[in-house]
Design an enzyme around this catalytic site. Sequence first.
Site, short mmCIF file in Angstrom:
data_model
loop_
_atom_site.label_atom_id
_atom_site.label_comp_id
_atom_site.label_asym_id
_atom_site.label_seq_id
_atom_site.Cartn_x
_atom_site.Cartn_y
_atom_site.Cartn_z
N LYS A 75 10.15 -12.77 13.26
CA LYS A 75 11.32 -13.51 12.79
C LYS A 75 11.96 -14.31 13.92
O LYS A 75 12.75 -15.20 13.69
CB LYS A 75 12.35 -12.55 12.19
CG LYS A 75 11.79 -11.64 11.10
CD LYS A 75 12.88 -10.81 10.44
CE LYS A 75 13.73 -10.06 11.43
NZ LYS A 75 12.98 -9.01 12.15
N HIS A 139 -0.79 0.22 -5.20
CA HIS A 139 -1.28 1.32 -4.38
C HIS A 139 -2.72 1.61 -4.75
O HIS A 139 -3.23 1.15 -5.78
CB HIS A 139 -0.44 2.58 -4.60
CG HIS A 139 1.00 2.43 -4.23
ND1 HIS A 139 1.44 2.48 -2.94
CD2 HIS A 139 2.10 2.25 -5.00
CE1 HIS A 139 2.75 2.33 -2.92
NE2 HIS A 139 3.17 2.18 -4.16
N ASP A 181 -8.29 2.72 -0.80
CA ASP A 181 -7.83 2.23 0.49
C ASP A 181 -8.94 2.18 1.53
O ASP A 181 -9.12 1.17 2.21
CB ASP A 181 -6.70 3.11 1.02
CG ASP A 181 -5.35 2.77 0.41
OD1 ASP A 181 -5.27 1.79 -0.34
OD2 ASP A 181 -4.37 3.49 0.70
#
Length: 425
Positions: A75, A139, A181
């Site tokens: 940022k 997920h 995953d």
Amino acid sequence: MGDSGVHGGGAGGPLAGVRVVELAGIGPGPFAAMLLGDLGADVVRVDRPEPSPLGIEPAYDLANRNKRSVVVDLKDPEGPGRVLDLVDHADLLIEGYRPGVAERLGVGPEACLARNPALVYGRMTGWGQHGPLAARAGHDIGYTAVAGVLGLVAPTAAALPDVSASDPDGPPALPANLLGDYAGGSLYLVVGLLAALHHARATGAGQVVDAAIVDGAAHLTAVLQGLLAGGRWQDRRGVNLLDGGAPFYAVYPAADGGHLAVGALEPQFYAEFARLLELGPDAPGQWDTARWPELRARIAARFATRTRAAWEAVFAGSDACVEPVLTMRQAHAHEHLASRGTYVEVDGVTQPAPAPRFSATPGALRRPPARPGADTAEVARDWGVPSLAAEPAESAGSVDPAEPADRAGSTGPTGPARTPASPTA
């Protein structure tokens, strides 16, 4: 260095000399970067100033072993430039943001490949870079569900005399987040990165690798899809040869509550299994499918007469294909895994050793899990990126708070958009 590939120094590994930039996230991206590091790559993890949303103590975050860490605030007006300075020297990059976030942060594929045309830019998400669900949070459980993989995982049959099989219409079991995953995500990302690296070294041209968990998980079903199309697999769980439907490929409880995994598929192995279990000459035949409920009940009744350890002794040294179902801690001490160094203890933490194994260039556990920012000066020196050591300017924000800032590629917090302080999950 032992057979397990564990030692304290040296580069080592077949990927020695390969430089990887990992934009910090959770789940499959970090695991993929860990695997590359285990194989010798120099992995620099770009951590954000905020602590990990997982809340795990850095010393136990094994996905960050064999890496070095720098902290960059994307940022900050200077932040993207510092990452691009790293990209100048990198072979591979891994990011796991939702589609479009890396671009808004100034570190997307276009910006990175402009700085380093030979870079392989790896994108790890759950849904992929395009499609109706691409921007949605998710997920492992959801990705594998949609890919048709979760529905394959039948609950273990109760395997008691009064239970014929698992309920094919019941809910599927949950294999942690291993199938989505890590199997459908991390491993496919690594294969893609290495394939694209081979191409880049041959041609000088980098590219973007879009690794989506739904794609990888679906790809894992290739053989079963063929069986389904050929009428050799039913589109229901718990009724097929390899999903608990067969009584000789199932899990059974012993007298003490421990469990035995039976995989006696081939006739010669089944014969050995039936002999050692003492099923008796009047037992149903292996392929007498009409009597499978009776066979399952008889097998269950026999296993219920002794403890797991007693059955382990019975089947020891045989080809009956019966093994104990171990917990993670029990697996650490199993004699076969101990003899191979499959699990090792480093700094008091038991963990899997690098895999697979290489005869000439073994991987190694060279570094403990990286602590955020601990290696900034070292990386700035080794990679020739002095901008990393500069003090960050006042944060100006790089992501619109109304935009989804999380990634949608792993198990972890991937809910609705947050503030600009959370560009990663």
